[in-house]
Motif scaffolding. Sequence first.
Motif, PDB file in Angstrom:
ATOM      1  N   ALA A   7       0.723  -1.733   0.513  1.00 30.00           N
ATOM      2  CA  ALA A   7       0.034   0.099   0.101  1.00 30.00           C
ATOM      3  C   ALA A   7       0.982   1.036   0.157  1.00 30.00           C
ATOM      4  O   ALA A   7       1.940   0.963   0.829  1.00 30.00           O
ATOM      5  CB  ALA A   7      -0.636  -0.436   1.076  1.00 30.00           C
ATOM      6  N   VAL A  19      -2.282  -1.347  -3.099  1.00 32.01           N
ATOM      7  CA  VAL A  19      -3.544  -1.125  -2.050  1.00 32.01           C
ATOM      8  C   VAL A  19      -3.177   0.288  -2.360  1.00 32.01           C
ATOM      9  O   VAL A  19      -2.587   0.889  -2.074  1.00 32.01           O
ATOM     10  CB  VAL A  19      -3.231  -1.840  -0.829  1.00 32.01           C
ATOM     11  CG1 VAL A  19      -4.331  -0.733  -0.430  1.00 32.01           C
ATOM     12  CG2 VAL A  19      -4.075  -3.102  -1.353  1.00 32.01           C
ATOM     13  N   TYR A  43      -7.693   2.909   2.806  1.00 36.51           N
ATOM     14  CA  TYR A  43      -7.533   2.185   1.998  1.00 36.51           C
ATOM     15  C   TYR A  43      -9.503   1.581   1.457  1.00 36.51           C
ATOM     16  O   TYR A  43      -9.871   1.918   1.676  1.00 36.51           O
ATOM     17  CB  TYR A  43      -7.251   0.851   2.091  1.00 36.51           C
ATOM     18  CG  TYR A  43      -5.756   1.130   3.642  1.00 36.51           C
ATOM     19  CD1 TYR A  43      -4.821   0.630   3.233  1.00 36.51           C
ATOM     20  CD2 TYR A  43      -6.183   0.363   4.838  1.00 36.51           C
ATOM     21  CE1 TYR A  43      -3.675   0.962   3.678  1.00 36.51           C
ATOM     22  CE2 TYR A  43      -4.734   0.177   5.752  1.00 36.51           C
ATOM     23  CZ  TYR A  43      -3.731   0.602   5.320  1.00 36.51           C
ATOM     24  OH  TYR A  43      -2.394   0.433   5.629  1.00 36.51           O
TER      25      TYR A  43
END
Length: 276
Positions: free
Chosen positions: A34, A58, A77
């Motif tokens: 991420a 992500v 997220y």
Amino acid sequence: MRIDLHTHSSVSDGTRPPAEVMRRAAAAGLDVVALTDHDTTRGWDEARAALPPGLRFVPGVELSCELDGRSLHLLAYLFDPDDPELNAELARLQESRDRRGREMVERLRELGSSVTLGQVERIAGGARIGRPHLARAMVEAGTVASFEEAFTADWIGADGRANVARYALDPVRAVRLVRAAGGVSVLAHPRVERGGAFDDAVIRRLAGAGLDGVEVDHPGHEPADRAALRVLVAELGLVGTGSSDDHGELSGDRIGCETTAPEAFRRLVARAGGAR
């Protein structure tokens, strides 16, 4: 499967461009990474375009919040990047960062530092100015001997002479904003002391507002803290994550040093509305 859900690029206060962060993630053996720059999604497109084969991206941000006068960070997220309310808050946060950066340079100069706004902007490289950029400029100018020395009461620490307050979100509102935008939220490094560690009562309060997880395994967490957080996360039905909080050279290029269990990641994704 190796998963790191907290990294930064030069779009905020990391030292590596988003594309290089992705390459380093693959080189570190990660399968999922991420990008969670502070209060901005600006690095997402570059990161996606540079994804090596086999690496899953992500999209995320690290939202600046404040609780009881202390800085609190919330990882968000898989939210809709076009959500108008969340986008308005991101814009407000970034504008506040710009104002704060300029005012802190002025304060540093009043305190005898030779740091200039141009110097700090060069170090930031087009990113919004953050305290790490100021600290690097202070070292470069000879104001302090080390990066760490900048973050003291004498200079740009939380209660420092050159520190300037900036806009930050209420964390309960932030959790709800992320959820309304179809995303999931994770409390970042709650036991790290720089902004002040947050106790179980804070986590319970955020869980009641819809918090999805807690960053349990973080380089700044001691083993006892991790064990206690695991018990609390299980009790509250939250997802426990693990992440490097990598900032490139500033953190020793530690991407992948802490990871999230695959099952925890699957639970987190399942909570995101319409996540792909």
